[in-house]
Design a protein around this motif. Sequence first.
Motif: not given
Length: 241
Positions: A68, A71-72, A75-76, A103
């Motif tokens: 990933l 930023h993903k 986001n988690l 983010s």
Amino acid sequence: MLSIKNVTKRFSGIVAVNDCSFDVEEGTICSLIGPNGAGKSTLFNCVSRVYSIDSGNIFLNNKRIDNLATHKIANLGVGRSFQLTRVLDELSVTENLVLHTASGFNIHLLKRAVTKDDEVKAEQVMEFLGISHLRHSSMKELSYGQKKLLDLGSVLMADPSFILLDEPAAGVNPRLLETILDRISLLKDQGKTILLVEHNMEMVMGISDKVIVMAAGSIIAEGKPSEIQSNKEVLEVYLTG
Ligand SMILES: Nc1ncnc2c1ncn2[C@@H]1O[C@H](COP(=O)(O)OP(=O)(O)OP(=O)(O)O)[C@@H](O)[C@H]1O
Ligand SMILES: [Mg+2]
């Protein structure tokens, strides 16, 4: 919660992280310790995807995250500490905190006004760290230790559930060291999970549920602080390293 499986990271000729595997259980503090150059920061940067890994896998709550984008991962609910270079000199403490949204670090926020919500969150974070009196101070006015607290505060702005800290108390005085360790323990009490990278074994012993010891890219020991403190191989690495 976090599961690192057979992770290897090379830099040209150097194997910085060599086939490392370990788990960080939810709601615990896990410390990654080891001498200079052991590969701690590299592994840390692999988790937050600053670096892509050469082989292996990284899972967060059974979801693969090594593929990933940064930023993903943020986001988690993964928050990581920023180096002091991320602290912008011309901004105030509050403004620096507000740059760190859910983010991740976002310089574009500078283009808009600080909202009431941002301010409330920044106030909460400053109060938690005991730096509310510095809210309008510029970076130039802060001591090194106060910048380290701000660094920790930046991570907390996005309210992450999993927190990665790379030497959050490096070079601070003993009193501030206690404050920082105390706040890290409080974060655990709030239900957060923490992976702490440290150089100094003594420092992490009191607050860690589990200690992972790295040397020359490999994990050489893993266990409760008391087990690690009496581990011959670990002591040898520390005495000779
Ligand atoms: N971006 C990079 N390019 C090339 N080599 C690197 C890079 N980052 C780290 N290394 C090398 O990888 C190895 C591990 O470095 P790393 O920074 O992960 O160690 P560390 O355990 O965090 O050490 P310290 O306690 O000093 O912070 C070292 O040999 C280092 O020189
Ligand atoms: Mg390091």
